[in-house]
Design a protein around this motif. Sequence first.
Motif, mmCIF file in Angstrom:
data_model
loop_
_atom_site.group_PDB
_atom_site.id
_atom_site.type_symbol
_atom_site.label_atom_id
_atom_site.label_comp_id
_atom_site.label_asym_id
_atom_site.label_seq_id
_atom_site.Cartn_x
_atom_site.Cartn_y
_atom_site.Cartn_z
ATOM 1 N N GLU A 142 0.834 -1.195 0.000
ATOM 2 C CA GLU A 142 0.000 0.000 0.000
ATOM 3 C C GLU A 142 0.876 1.256 0.000
ATOM 4 N N PRO A 143 0.513 2.269 -0.768
ATOM 5 C CA PRO A 143 1.316 3.500 -0.842
ATOM 6 C C PRO A 143 1.180 4.336 0.422
ATOM 7 N N PRO A 144 2.119 5.254 0.633
ATOM 8 C CA PRO A 144 2.018 6.145 1.789
ATOM 9 C C PRO A 144 0.867 7.126 1.618
ATOM 10 N N PRO A 145 0.459 7.798 2.698
ATOM 11 C CA PRO A 145 -0.640 8.758 2.621
ATOM 12 C C PRO A 145 -0.350 9.887 1.632
ATOM 13 N N VAL A 146 -1.392 10.324 0.953
ATOM 14 C CA VAL A 146 -1.296 11.398 -0.040
ATOM 15 C C VAL A 146 -1.752 12.712 0.589
ATOM 16 N N ALA A 147 -1.002 13.779 0.308
ATOM 17 C CA ALA A 147 -1.360 15.120 0.785
ATOM 18 C C ALA A 147 -1.853 15.958 -0.388
ATOM 19 N N VAL A 148 -2.901 16.726 -0.159
ATOM 20 C CA VAL A 148 -3.456 17.614 -1.174
ATOM 21 C C VAL A 148 -3.566 19.020 -0.589
ATOM 22 N N ALA A 149 -2.987 20.000 -1.282
ATOM 23 C CA ALA A 149 -3.091 21.401 -0.860
ATOM 24 C C ALA A 149 -4.302 22.042 -1.522
ATOM 25 N N ALA A 150 -5.032 22.852 -0.771
ATOM 26 C CA ALA A 150 -6.246 23.476 -1.289
ATOM 27 C C ALA A 150 -6.524 24.787 -0.558
ATOM 28 N N SER A 151 -7.195 25.693 -1.253
ATOM 29 C CA SER A 151 -7.607 26.966 -0.646
ATOM 30 C C SER A 151 -8.933 26.752 0.065
ATOM 31 N N ILE A 152 -8.887 26.607 1.379
ATOM 32 C CA ILE A 152 -10.074 26.355 2.201
ATOM 33 C C ILE A 152 -10.209 27.506 3.172
ATOM 34 N N LEU A 153 -11.202 28.375 2.945
ATOM 35 C CA LEU A 153 -11.319 29.633 3.680
ATOM 36 C C LEU A 153 -12.710 29.766 4.290
ATOM 37 N N PRO A 154 -12.937 29.197 5.475
ATOM 38 C CA PRO A 154 -14.243 29.351 6.124
ATOM 39 C C PRO A 154 -14.376 30.724 6.768
#
Length: 351
Positions: free
Chosen positions: A229-241
Amino acid sequence: MTARRLGFNTRVSFSDDPAAGLREGIELFRAAEALGYQSGWAYQRHFDHYLSSPLPFFAAAGQHTRRIALGSAVIPMRYQDPVLLAEAAGTTDLLIGGRLQLAVSTSGNATWDAVFGAVGTDARTEAERRQERFLDAIAGAALHIVDGPGQGAPVGTQLRVTPHSPGLRSRIRQGAGSLGSAARAAELGIGLMTGTVLHDVPEGASFGEHQARLIDVYRTTWRDKHGSEPPPVAVAASILPGTTAELRETYAAYDRQRRTEGMAASRPQGALTPVIGADLPAGMRISPVFHGTPDEVTEAVLADPGLAAAEEIVLFLPPAFGLAENIRLLTDAARTVAPNLGWDGGPARER
């Protein structure tokens, strides 16, 4: 949604006072750790009003934090000496207790090519060569065997990078914006980070749909190549609550600017304007901005296929935001949105 980890990505920007910008960058990492963020990432950009040399910064920030992982997003390998980078990375990782994570890329920049000097092949091929050399170096491989007199060591001596930090190679990621780059990361046996720019997006596909496909290519290639199984994947995103009407308008204005100016949006005073603005090359897309009330943002994030595919969400902070604005954004996101994404963090405590 399987995002059990939460991080942030800052450019450590500055206007007229670089020293103040660097100090504020360290303070941002301290504040994020206190909020329970598991990772903090800093963008590298040469010849501009942003952090250009992340490893000294991480070595300093690591003396003011104890738990948060410190990572680059991303270091373009075309412009690095792989052996020197391996030495600096090993030194930094040991100084901060094994918390270093490096995301690297194999992209190029024509302006930087002119400054760093020409190479005998194209930028990507050269970057890939240097990346492989770097991975060997941090893994502790012998880079040269002394084969004659006058080399400063007895014949037969194996020269390796020192100081060596065990485990560092397992914390290297590929910053991938294309399917090919994601597949190559899996083949090399390194982690994956994907974020705010994608390439080769087919007509009719949303940003999130193509991002989910990129992550699937990575995981499928990893399983086929390594049988695990591959390592965890990180995703960058503009999240502005936006927790107030004023914040919601500020974040909406950032979204409008990003839609109209593209990659030129949100620049600190004095920063260079990118050549690529809102008029993107064919197949290239920049990520959406998730803004609105906390409930609206949570709903949109949960519905996004790219973010839903990730184990770690990294909040991309608007580059022109100051320290107070960034801390407010990190605080609101941690308290209102992150718990609904499966985040297992919270205010830092002794572990």
